[in-house]
Write an enzyme that holds these catalytic residues in place. Structure first.
Site, mmCIF file in Angstrom:
data_model
loop_
_atom_site.group_PDB
_atom_site.id
_atom_site.type_symbol
_atom_site.label_atom_id
_atom_site.label_comp_id
_atom_site.label_asym_id
_atom_site.label_seq_id
_atom_site.Cartn_x
_atom_site.Cartn_y
_atom_site.Cartn_z
ATOM 1 N N LYS A 121 -58.244 106.534 22.038
ATOM 2 C CA LYS A 121 -57.486 107.365 21.093
ATOM 3 C C LYS A 121 -57.533 106.796 19.683
ATOM 4 O O LYS A 121 -56.869 107.299 18.781
ATOM 5 C CB LYS A 121 -56.025 107.482 21.555
ATOM 6 C CG LYS A 121 -55.893 108.309 22.831
ATOM 7 C CD LYS A 121 -54.470 108.505 23.277
ATOM 8 C CE LYS A 121 -54.459 109.369 24.541
ATOM 9 N NZ LYS A 121 -53.126 109.624 25.059
ATOM 10 N N HIS A 155 -44.544 110.364 27.952
ATOM 11 C CA HIS A 155 -45.747 110.761 28.702
ATOM 12 C C HIS A 155 -45.541 110.347 30.162
ATOM 13 O O HIS A 155 -44.855 109.345 30.430
ATOM 14 C CB HIS A 155 -46.925 109.988 28.087
ATOM 15 C CG HIS A 155 -48.279 110.371 28.547
ATOM 16 N ND1 HIS A 155 -48.795 109.981 29.765
ATOM 17 C CD2 HIS A 155 -49.261 111.076 27.940
ATOM 18 C CE1 HIS A 155 -50.037 110.431 29.883
ATOM 19 N NE2 HIS A 155 -50.346 111.103 28.787
ATOM 20 N N GLN A 185 -50.033 106.904 20.863
ATOM 21 C CA GLN A 185 -50.171 107.843 19.743
ATOM 22 C C GLN A 185 -49.793 107.187 18.420
ATOM 23 O O GLN A 185 -49.750 107.860 17.386
ATOM 24 C CB GLN A 185 -49.282 109.083 19.953
ATOM 25 C CG GLN A 185 -49.629 109.919 21.151
ATOM 26 C CD GLN A 185 -50.980 110.615 21.009
ATOM 27 O OE1 GLN A 185 -51.494 110.813 19.927
ATOM 28 N NE2 GLN A 185 -51.553 110.981 22.139
ATOM 29 N N ASP A 200 -44.691 102.430 23.994
ATOM 30 C CA ASP A 200 -45.944 103.121 24.294
ATOM 31 C C ASP A 200 -46.570 103.492 22.950
ATOM 32 O O ASP A 200 -46.113 104.405 22.270
ATOM 33 C CB ASP A 200 -45.637 104.361 25.139
ATOM 34 C CG ASP A 200 -46.867 105.242 25.364
ATOM 35 O OD1 ASP A 200 -47.898 105.022 24.708
ATOM 36 O OD2 ASP A 200 -46.770 106.165 26.194
ATOM 37 N N CYS A 224 -49.042 116.129 29.964
ATOM 38 C CA CYS A 224 -48.480 115.007 30.730
ATOM 39 C C CYS A 224 -47.049 114.714 30.304
ATOM 40 O O CYS A 224 -46.636 113.554 30.223
ATOM 41 C CB CYS A 224 -49.323 113.740 30.590
ATOM 42 S SG CYS A 224 -50.990 113.928 31.184
HETATM 43 C C1 PLP Z 1 -52.594 109.351 26.145
HETATM 44 C C2 PLP Z 1 -51.246 108.787 26.268
HETATM 45 C C3 PLP Z 1 -50.925 107.908 27.305
HETATM 46 C C4 PLP Z 1 -51.888 107.539 28.389
HETATM 47 O O1 PLP Z 1 -53.041 106.939 27.867
HETATM 48 P P1 PLP Z 1 -54.300 106.698 28.837
HETATM 49 O O2 PLP Z 1 -55.374 106.328 27.871
HETATM 50 O O3 PLP Z 1 -54.548 107.984 29.547
HETATM 51 O O4 PLP Z 1 -53.944 105.591 29.746
HETATM 52 C C5 PLP Z 1 -49.661 107.385 27.340
HETATM 53 N N1 PLP Z 1 -48.748 107.711 26.427
HETATM 54 C C6 PLP Z 1 -49.004 108.565 25.408
HETATM 55 C C7 PLP Z 1 -47.953 108.854 24.400
HETATM 56 C C8 PLP Z 1 -50.262 109.129 25.314
HETATM 57 O O5 PLP Z 1 -50.523 109.987 24.324
#
Ligand code: PLP
Length: 406
Positions: free
Chosen positions: A226, A123, A203, A200, A364
């Site tokens: 999320k 992302h 997800q 990260d 993104c």
């Molecule tokens: C949504 C997402 C982000 C960013 O999250 P924010 O809540 O916008 O800071 C980063 N990495 C992944 C894989 C995402 O799906």
């Protein structure tokens, strides 16, 4: 393992009863934000109506209640991800801020000539902070490619290491392809080569049981919105000795030991990285979202989403011209697709007319789009409250709009 009672789950989410364009809402934009159950919203309301006061500095009752609610949530997060200490749990605004914190603060410890490894499926929030760091330090960024099914090319990953590799920053689950990366294998190899790993988890955490120790993550970042929680809150987990060695990210209240014009000292962890008044109401309510998820059972959520994924994938492939991006084994319940040569945006607009909420665009992840040779996709992603009937409605809608688009 208990199965999800999806109708009972749906009853916890008032928004799911609304209509869009005269049709029942079918919410499939869960990889961008999940909806929030009544228990979490009630918790927020309760704090606003009974205990709203700034945290930490207060001697008075309300401030102590607000502080306890936030700190209890920190402990919930610690247990949820298997961290050793609440000192390792830092409240941020979200995944983006958590990664920026590491890139900025840990990045300060890097030296010219050091190297970091990213993957092509990251992302933007796990790419751009490292590029910003490049404006300050002459570090090299290397990128792991993907294989045809959307899984990481692990042979190339291993070949990218040199003595100068300091950090690998990798997503646990691709927000486009649904690929679940083999994090434990990735971290084991990086650690053998003396590098750290930032995961990260944006997800990951809502769909998989996460244990930062088992994953071997040195840093793990995720967002509350999320995972059925409030907006505006996220978490950075970092191993204590790393956080201790890192300089503060932002300066201000809460993060100091003593301030003087002849020299200021920092607060202990985790407060060293929490400058200013945090979103203490959201932080507290995140704990309630974790309770909610654990009440349903992470394994039960995962099994339900997986069943929806399999069913939806099979039905989507009935549609002429359907192209699905990301077919790695064990993928998460995210389906990126294009209908023939139709533009993703047109597909999304027509689905919205039929009450179906999907995401369209590059998600993104422009470098990944470039690799796939496309500009964007339509993305449907499932959560605990989605049903097989909703998949049927989605398929019926796709079949209805498909002739209009070709
Ligand atoms: C949504 C997402 C982000 C960013 O999250 P924010 O809540 O916008 O800071 C980063 N990495 C992944 C894989 C995402 O799906």
């Amino acid at each position: 393992m208990a199965e999800l009672d999806v109708n009972a789950v749906r009853a916890d989410f008032p928004i799911l009863t609304r209509e869009v364009n005269g049709r029942p809402l079918v919410y499939l934009d869960n990889a961008a934000s999940t909806q929030t159950p009544r228990a979490v919203v009630d918790d927020i309301e309760h704090i606003y109506y009974t205990s709203k006061a700034n945290v930490h500095r207060g001697v008075h009752c309300l401030s102590q209640e607000a502080t306890s609610a936030m700190e209890a949530s920190r402990e919930r997060v610690r247990r949820f991800i298997g961290a050793e200490s609440t000192d390792e749990i830092i409240f941020t605004r979200g995944t983006t801020e958590a990664i920026n914190l590491v890139a900025s603060s840990y990045g300060e410890l890097l030296e010219d000539g050091d190297e970091i490894i990213l993957t092509v499926m990251e992302h933007h929030s796990n790419i751009v902070p490292w590029q910003l760091l490049q404006a300050r330090k002459k570090i090299a960024i290397k990128v792991v490619p993907i294989l045809a099914d959307g899984s990481l090319d692990l042979d190339t990953y291993r070949s990218l290491f040199t003595e100068r590799t300091r950090l690998v920053a990798v997503t646990q689950v691709s927000n486009v392809l649904g690929t679940v990366n083999p994090i434990a294998e990735i971290t084991a190899y990086a650690h053998e080569r003396g590098a750290l790993v930032l995961v990260d988890g944006a997800q990951g955490v809502a769909h998989l049981k996460v244990d930062v120790k088992e994953l071997g993550a040195d840093f793990y970042a995720f967002s509350s919105h999320k995972m059925y929680g409030p907006t505006g809150v996220g978490i950075l987990y970092g191993r204590r000795e790393l956080l201790e060695a890192m300089p503060p990210y932002q300066g201000g209240g809460e993060m100091i030991g003593h301030v003087s014009f002849t020299g200021t000292t920092w607060a202990d962890l985790p407060y060293k990285f929490e400058a200013g008044t945090p979103d203490y109401v959201g932080a507290a309510a995140l704990g309630r979202a974790i309770d909610y998820m654990e009440g349903l059972g992470i394994d039960a959520i995962a099994a339900h989403e997986h069943a929806l994924l399999e069913y939806a994938t099979k039905r989507m492939l009935e549609i002429p011209g359907m192209r699905i991006f990301g077919t790695a084994p064990g993928k998460s319940a995210v389906i990126s697709f294009l209908l023939g040569d139709a533009h993703h945006y047109d597909t999304g607009i027509l689905l919205d007319q039929l009450g179906i909420a999907v995401r369209t665009g590059h998600h993104c992840a422009q470098p990944l789009m470039e690799t796939l040779g496309i500009e964007g996709t339509v993305r449907a992603a499932f959560a605990a409250y989605n049903t097989f009937e909703e998949v049927d409605a989605f398929i019926a809608a796709l079949k209805r709009i498909q002739p209009l688009l070709s």
